[in-house]
Design an enzyme around this catalytic site. Structure first.
Site, short mmCIF file in Angstrom:
data_model
loop_
_atom_site.label_atom_id
_atom_site.label_comp_id
_atom_site.label_asym_id
_atom_site.label_seq_id
_atom_site.Cartn_x
_atom_site.Cartn_y
_atom_site.Cartn_z
CG PHE A 191 18.84 22.91 39.47
CD1 PHE A 191 19.18 24.18 39.91
CD2 PHE A 191 18.78 21.87 40.39
CE1 PHE A 191 19.48 24.41 41.25
CE2 PHE A 191 19.08 22.09 41.74
CZ PHE A 191 19.43 23.36 42.16
CB ILE A 192 22.07 18.94 37.30
CG1 ILE A 192 21.19 18.49 38.47
CG2 ILE A 192 23.42 18.23 37.36
CD1 ILE A 192 20.84 17.00 38.46
CE LYS A 203 17.27 10.30 34.52
NZ LYS A 203 17.81 11.41 33.69
N PRO A 263 22.05 10.89 41.03
CG PRO A 263 22.05 13.08 40.27
CD PRO A 263 21.87 11.67 39.80
CE1 TYR A 268 12.86 12.11 35.13
CE2 TYR A 268 12.81 11.56 37.46
CZ TYR A 268 13.42 12.19 36.38
OH TYR A 268 14.59 12.88 36.58
#
Length: 343
Positions: free
Chosen positions: A14-15, A162, A187, A158
Site C-alpha cells: 500500500f505505502i 520493526k 508512520p 510485529y
C-alpha cells in the site's frame, strides 16, 4: 535529476504503491520488486486507479526478502532505494523467529545490495511501532524520533520486529555502510485512498467500523494519510539534511478509536449508519482475546496514550500533512467507492 532510477521494494504494498505514484509525479523512473512477476498486472492496475500510467518508466524484478537472488539486479543502476517491503501481520506468523528474523535479514539484504551497487541513499519504511511500544504510562508524551520501543516491555511481536530490524539497519550503515546514506520514515496508522483490495492492516480499522463492529476497544493511535507518507519518503530521499535521520509521519494529535468513529459518523452521514462509538470495557476485550488470536495484539495497547509528534519532519523537511480527519474520511470513501465494504 528527475530521470534518475529509484528502486521501491515490495511493489504490491500500500505505502510502496503510493511512493511510486509520488515518484512518477516528479518524473522519476521506477523499478520495483515483487515476489512473483504474476502480480505486475495488479500493481499497474492499482497505479491506474491513482491516475498513473507509467508504461516503460516502471519495471519489475522478482526478489524475496528471504533470498539473496534478484537483489543485485534490483538495485543495479539505482540512485535511491525506498525500502518498504517487510513482513506484515498475516496470521501465518506464530513465533518470534517468524516475525523478527525475516524483518532483520530482509533489511540487511537490501542494504548490503544497495551499498555494493553504489546507491546514494536508502529510505527505510519503519513504523511508529519501533518508537512507542512497550513504554510505561509514566514515559513522557508525545513520543518523538529519539524514542525507541522497549522490546522487553509488553510489546506485540510485529512491533518488536520493526524495532529490531530498524536498529539493525542503522547499525549496518554505521559499521559497514561505506558511505551509504540512510533515512527512516516511521508512520503511525496509515490511512488514505486504497487502490485495490490489497491494503495495509491499519485500513481494517475503518473497514471494520463501516461494517458495523459491535464496539471499539479503548485504543489510541496517531493517523496519517498515505499520500503524505509517500511525500515524506521522497523528501527524505532527496533532502541532504535527511541523511542519518528518523522522521515520524503523523498528523496532529492521536485519537481514541471512539473519536475515529465519531469522525466517520459526522463526516459521512447515512453511509456510516453502522458505525458505533460505543467503547468496549477492557475486561470484554481481554475475554474476547482469550479465544481470538487476532485480538491479542491489542491487549498491550489498552488505555495507552500513544501521542507522537511529527514536528521534526515539518521543521527540517517542510512536510505539511493533511489533517487526520481528512485522512480517515479518504480511507472510508475509497473503500466504499471500490466496493470493498460488505453490505
Amino acid at each position: 535529476m528527475a530521470s534518475e532510477l529509484v528502486l521501491v521494494t515490495g511493489g504490491t504494498g500500500f505505502i510502496a504503491q503510493h511512493c511510486m505514484v509520488a515518484l512518477f509525479q516528479q518524473g522519476f523512473t521506477v523499478r520495483t520488486t515483487v515476489r512473483t512477476l504474476a502480480r505486475e498486472g495488479e500493481v499497474r492496475e492499482h497505479l491506474r486507479v491513482a491516475g498513473i500510467e507509467p508504461g516503460d518508466r516502471l519495471s519489475f524484478v522478482r526478489a524475496d526478502l528471504g533470498d539473496d537472488a534478484g537483489w543485485a539486479d534490483a538495485v543495479s543502476g539505482c540512485t535511491y532505494v525506498i525500502h518498504g517491503a517487510s513482513p506484515t501481520p498475516s496470521g501465518d506468523h506464530v513465533t518470534e523467529e517468524d516475525w523478527v528474523r525475516p524483518a532483520v535479514d530482509g533489511n540487511l539484504r537490501v542494504l548490503r545490495a544497495s551499498r555494493d551497487a553504489g546507491v546514494k541513499r536508502v529510505v527505510l519504511t519503519s513504523a511508529f511501532g519501533a518508537i512507542g511500544a512497550g513504554h510505561k504510562a509514566s514515559h513522557r508524551r508525545p513520543f518523538d524520533e529519539t524514542d525507541w520501543s522497549e522490546i522487553n516491555g509488553d510489546v506485540w511481536l510485529y512491533q518488536k520486529s520493526k524495532t529490531l530490524s530498524e536498529r539493525a539497519a542503522w547499525d549496518f550503515v554505521a559499521r559497514e555502510g561505506n558511505g551509504l546514506e540512510l533515512s527512516s520514515v516511521n508512520p503511525t496508522a496509515v490511512m488514505g485512498p486504497v487502490l485495490g483490495a490489497d491494503y495495509s492492516h491499519s485500513i481494517r480499522l475503518i473497514k471494520n467500523l463501516l461494517e458495523g463492529q459491535q464496539g471499539v476497544p479503548k485504543i489510541n493511535s496517531g493517523f496519517v494519510d498515505v499520500r503524505d507518507v509517500a511525500d515524506l519518503h521522497v523528501r527524505a530521499m532527496l533532502d541532504p539534511v535527511a541523511a542519518g535521520e528518523r522522521f515520524v509521519a503523523t498528523s496532529g494529535e492521536s485519537l481514541w478509536l471512539a473519536e475515529v468513529a465519531k469522525v466517520l459518523r459526522d463526516r459521512l452521514g447515512p453511509v456510516a449508519a453502522k458505525v458505533t462509538d460505543r467503547v468496549l470495557p477492557n475486561w470484554v476485550v481481554r475475554m474476547a482475546a482469550a479465544t481470538n488470536p487476532a485480538m491479542r495484539s491489542t491487549l498491550p495497547l489498552l488505555g495507552m496514550d500513544l501521542n507522537v509528534t511529527s514536528a521534526k519532519a515539518q521543521r527540517m523537511l517542510g512536510w505539511q500533512p493533511r489533517s487526520r480527519e481528512d485522512a480517515i474520511v479518504a480511507t472510508a470513501e475509497s473503500l466504499i467507492r471500490l466496493g470493498l465494504i460488505a453490505p
